[in-house]
Scaffold this motif. Sequence first.
Motif: not given
Length: 167
Positions: A45, A68-70, A72, A82-83, A85-86, A110, A114
Amino acid sequence: MADRLPHEKGFHVSWDQIHRDSRALAWRLDGRGPNNGEWKAVVAITRGGMAPAMIVSRELGIRTVDTISVKSYDYQNQTKAEVLKSPDKDMMGDGEGILIVDDLVDTGKTLELVRQLYPKAHFATVYAKPKGEPMVDTFITGVSQDTWIFFPWDMALQYVEPYRGND
């Protein structure tokens, strides 16, 4: 300096400490994957989970690593997660066999986001605060909810005024 956190509520983590704690996390996860103890992949993450995920993947010999880019946080203020990049959709599926790694679980927002996307993944963090602990499957060190963790990638070596002033 009223905006500075009190010394006793700041937990400063050095590069050496995050390395040791991330290796301890890897050792705790070794042999716990669903495929005869093996994990298919590690997903970090971003951005905080990247250093621990790299260390965990190295220690466990996992070559497939994604992110995965979250988002927060805005600076030190928590915002709605919010995401951005997945990870690879075909690899992820429902998350089974995937090890998702972050540096810290704070309130759990977060990881909650996910986990909704990948309910069968295993969630591991190096550090955990009480509100977030229910969202993480494995962690190394618990800290109080009101402690701010200063990670080495957020710090620079510089002069610090003595606690009681300049006299």
